[in-house]
Scaffold this active site. Structure first.
Site, mmCIF file in Angstrom:
data_model
loop_
_atom_site.group_PDB
_atom_site.id
_atom_site.type_symbol
_atom_site.label_atom_id
_atom_site.label_comp_id
_atom_site.label_asym_id
_atom_site.label_seq_id
_atom_site.Cartn_x
_atom_site.Cartn_y
_atom_site.Cartn_z
ATOM 1 N N ASN A 116 9.154 -3.810 -6.189
ATOM 2 C CA ASN A 116 8.767 -2.010 -5.200
ATOM 3 C C ASN A 116 8.132 -2.077 -3.943
ATOM 4 O O ASN A 116 7.892 -1.450 -3.499
ATOM 5 C CB ASN A 116 8.704 -1.039 -6.401
ATOM 6 N N TYR A 156 10.707 -2.503 9.842
ATOM 7 C CA TYR A 156 10.579 -2.306 8.298
ATOM 8 C C TYR A 156 12.362 -2.335 8.534
ATOM 9 O O TYR A 156 12.599 -2.550 7.269
ATOM 10 C CB TYR A 156 9.984 -0.619 8.786
HETATM 11 P P1 NAD Z 1 2.862 3.156 -1.314
HETATM 12 O O1 NAD Z 1 1.758 2.817 -0.210
HETATM 13 O O2 NAD Z 1 2.039 3.972 -1.723
HETATM 14 O O3 NAD Z 1 2.153 1.950 -2.308
HETATM 15 C C1 NAD Z 1 2.714 0.881 -2.416
HETATM 16 C C2 NAD Z 1 1.875 -0.324 -3.061
HETATM 17 O O4 NAD Z 1 2.344 -1.609 -2.981
HETATM 18 C C3 NAD Z 1 -0.175 0.576 -3.181
HETATM 19 O O5 NAD Z 1 -0.199 0.367 -4.196
HETATM 20 C C4 NAD Z 1 -0.040 -1.071 -2.908
HETATM 21 O O6 NAD Z 1 -1.396 -2.166 -2.885
HETATM 22 C C5 NAD Z 1 1.243 -2.208 -2.737
HETATM 23 N N1 NAD Z 1 1.053 -3.132 -1.916
HETATM 24 C C6 NAD Z 1 1.009 -3.177 -0.755
HETATM 25 N N2 NAD Z 1 1.032 -4.570 -0.366
HETATM 26 C C7 NAD Z 1 0.935 -5.470 -1.573
HETATM 27 C C8 NAD Z 1 1.439 -6.843 -1.811
HETATM 28 N N3 NAD Z 1 1.665 -6.836 -0.601
HETATM 29 N N4 NAD Z 1 1.415 -7.115 -2.890
HETATM 30 C C9 NAD Z 1 1.252 -6.365 -4.258
HETATM 31 N N5 NAD Z 1 1.029 -4.903 -4.152
HETATM 32 C C10 NAD Z 1 1.247 -4.713 -3.170
HETATM 33 O O7 NAD Z 1 3.800 3.090 -0.560
HETATM 34 P P2 NAD Z 1 4.974 3.965 -1.351
HETATM 35 O O8 NAD Z 1 5.433 4.814 -0.212
HETATM 36 O O9 NAD Z 1 4.568 4.352 -3.057
HETATM 37 O O10 NAD Z 1 5.960 3.339 -1.291
HETATM 38 C C11 NAD Z 1 6.205 1.589 -2.436
HETATM 39 C C12 NAD Z 1 7.863 1.506 -1.855
HETATM 40 O O11 NAD Z 1 8.935 1.827 -1.550
HETATM 41 C C13 NAD Z 1 7.752 0.623 -0.501
HETATM 42 O O12 NAD Z 1 8.962 -1.076 -0.210
HETATM 43 C C14 NAD Z 1 8.226 1.409 0.505
HETATM 44 O O13 NAD Z 1 8.830 0.511 1.523
HETATM 45 C C15 NAD Z 1 9.509 1.883 0.186
HETATM 46 N N6 NAD Z 1 9.933 3.493 0.712
HETATM 47 C C16 NAD Z 1 8.943 4.580 0.474
HETATM 48 C C17 NAD Z 1 8.670 5.357 1.399
HETATM 49 C C18 NAD Z 1 7.979 6.419 1.470
HETATM 50 O O14 NAD Z 1 8.167 7.288 2.805
HETATM 51 N N7 NAD Z 1 6.880 6.395 1.032
HETATM 52 C C19 NAD Z 1 10.337 5.782 2.145
HETATM 53 C C20 NAD Z 1 12.084 4.682 1.658
HETATM 54 C C21 NAD Z 1 10.797 3.482 0.931
#
Ligand code: NAD
Length: 251
Positions: A90, A156
């Site tokens: 994730n 992205y």
């Molecule tokens: P977030 O920033 O709240 O959480 C992401 C987590 O990943 C953080 O705790 C961070 O410390 C960790 N992280 C970052 N780089 C890392 C690395 N190199 N190794 C290990 N951990 C790492 O983000 P989120 O919104 O919860 O996103 C989670 C996933 O969902 C991502 O893949 C994101 O692309 C995807 N996503 C998010 C959204 C949105 O709108 N928030 C929409 C679609 C997809």
């Protein structure tokens, strides 16, 4: 529901947002959860929240862009809990909104290393363990940006289309080896990743205009899909990239 009693689940990027909500959801349904994140404080906080609710979890720090580190996380999961039944790859990042011609090479490489190489590194470590033990389930986090183009998010979008392709390919390779592989494709979710942008009127208008439901999601509206795909209720689903996006990709 106790769909995951005695199962071991690994969640990367579990310290925040969607990963945090999924880790908590899987634990609440009985899984022993390996909470992995690059940020130790956030990860330990999630472990504490799971334990406070009576669940079981362990934090393991790892940068998903480092395949050796991810391999160690999988080893710790198996050493600690005896199996690896569910993996939620994730972790992901966003580097900003720029037209393709303006994206810097550093931002391109940094984002691909986490969002795309990180998912490959996860599956590379997880699939052999799952095959060896006779089965398992992988749920990758792609995005609506893995299903459609989005102006200003070229790196992205490319990374998430890559996750969709990897998910389909892993599903084909492992369908007859007992491992199901799917992805979730969230729309805009209110997490630290989007918080700053959602504070601006411009981004709020962008979300409202493009999301038929007119609002971003809460992470707790995403975690149930990941849990469903990880459960036996999804026993005939593999290779699917499932939108959970308030209707964005219905356009
Ligand atoms: P977030 O920033 O709240 O959480 C992401 C987590 O990943 C953080 O705790 C961070 O410390 C960790 N992280 C970052 N780089 C890392 C690395 N190199 N190794 C290990 N951990 C790492 O983000 P989120 O919104 O919860 O996103 C989670 C996933 O969902 C991502 O893949 C994101 O692309 C995807 N996503 C998010 C959204 C949105 O709108 N928030 C929409 C679609 C997809």
């Amino acid at each position: 529901m106790d769909r995951f009693t005695d199962e071991t689940a690994l969640v990367t990027g579990a310290g925040s947002g969607i990963g945090r909500a999924t880790a908590q959801r899987l634990a609440s349904e009985g899984a022993n959860v390996v909470v992995s994140d690059i940020d130790e404080d956030r990860g330990e906080d999630v472990v504490a929240s799971i334990e406070d609710d009576g669940g079981s979890a362990t934090f393991v720090s790892a940068n998903v862009a480092d395949p050796d580190a991810v391999q160690r996380v999988v080893e710790v999961a198996v050493e600690t809990y005896g199996s690896l039944d569910i993996a939620h790859n994730n972790a992901g990042i966003l580097t900003g909104f720029q037209d393709i011609a303006d994206i810097g090479e550093d931002d391109w490489d940094k984002l691909m290393a986490v969002n795309l190489k990180g998912v490959w590194a996860g599956m590379k470590a997880e699939l052999p363990v799952m095959e060896e033990q006779g089965g398992g389930v992988i749920v990758n986090t792609a995005s609506e940006a893995g299903l459609v183009g989005m102006g200003g998010l070229g790196n992205y979008v490319a990374s998430k289309h890559g996750v969709v392709g990897l998910t389909r390919t892993a599903a084909l390779e492992y369908a007859d080896r007992g491992v199901r592989v799917n992805s979730i494709c969230p729309g805009v979710v209110e997490t630290p990743m989007t918080a700053e942008r959602l504070d601006t009127a411009e981004f709020q208008a962008f979300v409202e205009t493009n999301t038929p439901m007119g609002r971003p999601a809460d992470p707790t509206e995403i975690a149930p899909l990941a849990a469903f795909l990880a459960s036996d209720e999804a026993s005939y689903i593999t290779g699917a990239n499932v939108p959970v996006d308030g209707g964005w990709t219905a356009h």
